[in-house]
Motif scaffolding. Structure first.
Motif, mmCIF file in Angstrom:
data_model
loop_
_atom_site.group_PDB
_atom_site.id
_atom_site.type_symbol
_atom_site.label_atom_id
_atom_site.label_comp_id
_atom_site.label_asym_id
_atom_site.label_seq_id
_atom_site.Cartn_x
_atom_site.Cartn_y
_atom_site.Cartn_z
ATOM 1 N N VAL A 1 -0.167 11.559 15.111
ATOM 2 C CA VAL A 1 0.614 12.725 14.679
ATOM 3 C C VAL A 1 -0.277 13.970 14.726
ATOM 4 O O VAL A 1 0.077 14.973 15.344
ATOM 5 N N PHE A 2 -1.415 13.922 14.039
ATOM 6 C CA PHE A 2 -2.412 15.002 14.035
ATOM 7 C C PHE A 2 -3.794 14.371 14.126
ATOM 8 O O PHE A 2 -4.086 13.429 13.397
ATOM 9 N N ARG A 3 -4.643 14.891 14.966
ATOM 10 C CA ARG A 3 -6.014 14.381 15.062
ATOM 11 C C ARG A 3 -6.833 14.795 13.839
ATOM 12 O O ARG A 3 -7.699 14.049 13.387
ATOM 13 N N GLU A 4 -6.574 15.986 13.301
ATOM 14 C CA GLU A 4 -7.353 16.502 12.175
ATOM 15 C C GLU A 4 -6.819 15.940 10.852
ATOM 16 O O GLU A 4 -5.623 15.999 10.580
ATOM 17 N N ALA A 5 -7.729 15.435 10.031
ATOM 18 C CA ALA A 5 -7.352 14.838 8.744
ATOM 19 C C ALA A 5 -6.715 15.874 7.820
ATOM 20 O O ALA A 5 -5.808 15.541 7.055
ATOM 21 N N THR A 6 -7.157 17.119 7.883
ATOM 22 C CA THR A 6 -6.594 18.144 7.005
ATOM 23 C C THR A 6 -5.113 18.358 7.294
ATOM 24 O O THR A 6 -4.314 18.529 6.373
ATOM 25 N N LYS A 7 -4.736 18.319 8.557
ATOM 26 C CA LYS A 7 -3.323 18.485 8.913
ATOM 27 C C LYS A 7 -2.505 17.266 8.494
ATOM 28 O O LYS A 7 -1.374 17.398 8.019
ATOM 29 N N ARG A 8 -3.073 16.068 8.662
ATOM 30 C CA ARG A 8 -2.368 14.856 8.232
ATOM 31 C C ARG A 8 -2.151 14.877 6.720
ATOM 32 O O ARG A 8 -1.059 14.567 6.231
ATOM 33 N N ASN A 9 -3.178 15.249 5.976
ATOM 34 C CA ASN A 9 -3.079 15.271 4.520
ATOM 35 C C ASN A 9 -2.092 16.329 4.034
ATOM 36 O O ASN A 9 -1.362 16.113 3.071
ATOM 37 N N ARG A 10 -2.060 17.476 4.701
ATOM 38 C CA ARG A 10 -1.115 18.513 4.325
ATOM 39 C C ARG A 10 0.313 18.016 4.541
ATOM 40 O O ARG A 10 1.186 18.211 3.691
ATOM 41 N N LEU A 11 0.560 17.365 5.669
ATOM 42 C CA LEU A 11 1.888 16.818 5.932
ATOM 43 C C LEU A 11 2.267 15.794 4.870
ATOM 44 O O LEU A 11 3.396 15.786 4.370
ATOM 45 N N LYS A 12 1.328 14.949 4.471
ATOM 46 C CA LYS A 12 1.593 13.959 3.424
ATOM 47 C C LYS A 12 1.977 14.639 2.112
ATOM 48 O O LYS A 12 2.912 14.202 1.427
ATOM 49 N N ARG A 13 1.249 15.710 1.743
ATOM 50 C CA ARG A 13 1.555 16.424 0.501
ATOM 51 C C ARG A 13 2.950 17.040 0.538
ATOM 52 O O ARG A 13 3.715 16.945 -0.426
ATOM 53 N N VAL A 14 3.304 17.657 1.652
ATOM 54 C CA VAL A 14 4.618 18.287 1.788
ATOM 55 C C VAL A 14 5.722 17.234 1.753
ATOM 56 O O VAL A 14 6.755 17.420 1.100
ATOM 57 N N LEU A 15 5.508 16.110 2.429
ATOM 58 C CA LEU A 15 6.490 15.033 2.419
ATOM 59 C C LEU A 15 6.653 14.449 1.012
ATOM 60 O O LEU A 15 7.775 14.170 0.575
ATOM 61 N N ALA A 16 5.544 14.272 0.297
ATOM 62 C CA ALA A 16 5.601 13.719 -1.059
ATOM 63 C C ALA A 16 6.382 14.641 -1.984
ATOM 64 O O ALA A 16 7.206 14.184 -2.796
ATOM 65 N N LYS A 17 6.152 15.932 -1.862
ATOM 66 C CA LYS A 17 6.868 16.900 -2.696
ATOM 67 C C LYS A 17 8.365 16.828 -2.418
ATOM 68 O O LYS A 17 9.182 16.818 -3.338
ATOM 69 N N THR A 18 8.735 16.751 -1.163
ATOM 70 C CA THR A 18 10.146 16.663 -0.790
ATOM 71 C C THR A 18 10.753 15.359 -1.283
ATOM 72 O O THR A 18 11.881 15.353 -1.809
ATOM 73 N N MET A 19 10.028 14.261 -1.145
ATOM 74 C CA MET A 19 10.542 12.956 -1.572
ATOM 75 C C MET A 19 10.801 12.939 -3.072
ATOM 76 O O MET A 19 11.841 12.438 -3.512
ATOM 77 N N ARG A 20 9.880 13.488 -3.854
ATOM 78 C CA ARG A 20 10.076 13.518 -5.305
ATOM 79 C C ARG A 20 11.284 14.374 -5.675
ATOM 80 O O ARG A 20 12.052 14.028 -6.569
ATOM 81 N N ALA A 21 11.462 15.500 -4.995
ATOM 82 C CA ALA A 21 12.580 16.395 -5.304
ATOM 83 C C ALA A 21 13.923 15.769 -4.951
ATOM 84 O O ALA A 21 14.901 15.910 -5.693
ATOM 85 N N VAL A 22 13.989 15.057 -3.835
ATOM 86 C CA VAL A 22 15.255 14.480 -3.373
ATOM 87 C C VAL A 22 15.630 13.247 -4.165
ATOM 88 O O VAL A 22 16.807 12.997 -4.426
ATOM 89 N N HIS A 23 14.657 12.465 -4.592
ATOM 90 C CA HIS A 23 14.948 11.159 -5.197
ATOM 91 C C HIS A 23 15.002 11.196 -6.722
ATOM 92 O O HIS A 23 14.995 10.161 -7.373
ATOM 93 N N VAL A 24 15.124 12.365 -7.319
ATOM 94 C CA VAL A 24 15.180 12.493 -8.773
ATOM 95 C C VAL A 24 16.498 11.927 -9.298
ATOM 96 O O VAL A 24 17.562 12.179 -8.740
ATOM 97 N N GLY A 25 16.411 11.119 -10.348
ATOM 98 C CA GLY A 25 17.599 10.598 -11.008
ATOM 99 C C GLY A 25 18.288 9.435 -10.314
ATOM 100 O O GLY A 25 19.357 9.005 -10.734
ATOM 101 N N ARG A 26 17.715 8.912 -9.267
ATOM 102 C CA ARG A 26 18.315 7.778 -8.568
ATOM 103 C C ARG A 26 17.682 6.487 -9.058
ATOM 104 O O ARG A 26 16.642 6.496 -9.705
ATOM 105 N N SER A 27 18.302 5.372 -8.722
ATOM 106 C CA SER A 27 17.775 4.081 -9.168
ATOM 107 C C SER A 27 16.418 3.820 -8.513
ATOM 108 O O SER A 27 16.168 4.243 -7.386
ATOM 109 N N PRO A 28 15.517 3.124 -9.218
ATOM 110 C CA PRO A 28 14.168 2.902 -8.687
ATOM 111 C C PRO A 28 14.156 1.965 -7.487
ATOM 112 O O PRO A 28 14.829 0.935 -7.485
#
Length: 128
Positions: A70-97
């Motif tokens: 996806v990205f050769r640079e670790a900083t870009k991979r980590n940034r994408l992970k952070r953005v995805l995690a933030k979106t996942m937490r926001a979308v999955h609030v209040g749903r069954s585990p």
């Protein structure tokens, strides 16, 4: 005990209670290695493969895999992970585990962040 030890003893630094902005809290992390269970839902999109497993705890847990293709640079991979995690937490609030594994596909690093996050949001909302 040096200055570093005193710093950690106050609840700051690298202690488990300290949360770095954007990282998934330890209780919400899905271990990528270890036991393998059969997913009950798999969703494939243009940018991701999303696998949903029965819950292994009382909270929803996430794992995000972004490879070097996806990205050769670790900083870009980590940034994408952070953005995805933030979106996942926001979308999955209040749903069954459930346990959710998101695997970024190689061409997910080539398009705009808005398109990628929209695709992830649609995939997460499709989870039964």
């Amino acid at each position: 005990m040096g200055a570093e030890g005193a710093h950690c003893a106050e609840g700051k630094g690298t202690s488990p209670s300290h949360s770095v902005a954007g990282m998934i809290p330890r209780a919400e992390r899905l271990p990528v290695r270890g036991e393998r269970r059969k997913p009950f839902h798999i969703s494939r999109t243009q940018y991701f493969t999303v696998k949903v497993f029965p819950p292994g705890s009382t909270k929803t847990r996430f794992a995000i895999l972004v490879g070097k293709s996806v990205f050769r640079e670790a900083t870009k991979r980590n940034r994408l992970k952070r953005v995805l995690a933030k979106t996942m937490r926001a979308v999955h609030v209040g749903r069954s585990p459930v346990d959710i594994l998101v695997i970024a596909l190689p061409h997910s690093g080539k398009d705009s962040e808005t398109e990628i996050l929209g695709e992830l949001t649609r995939a997460l909302r499709a989870i039964p």
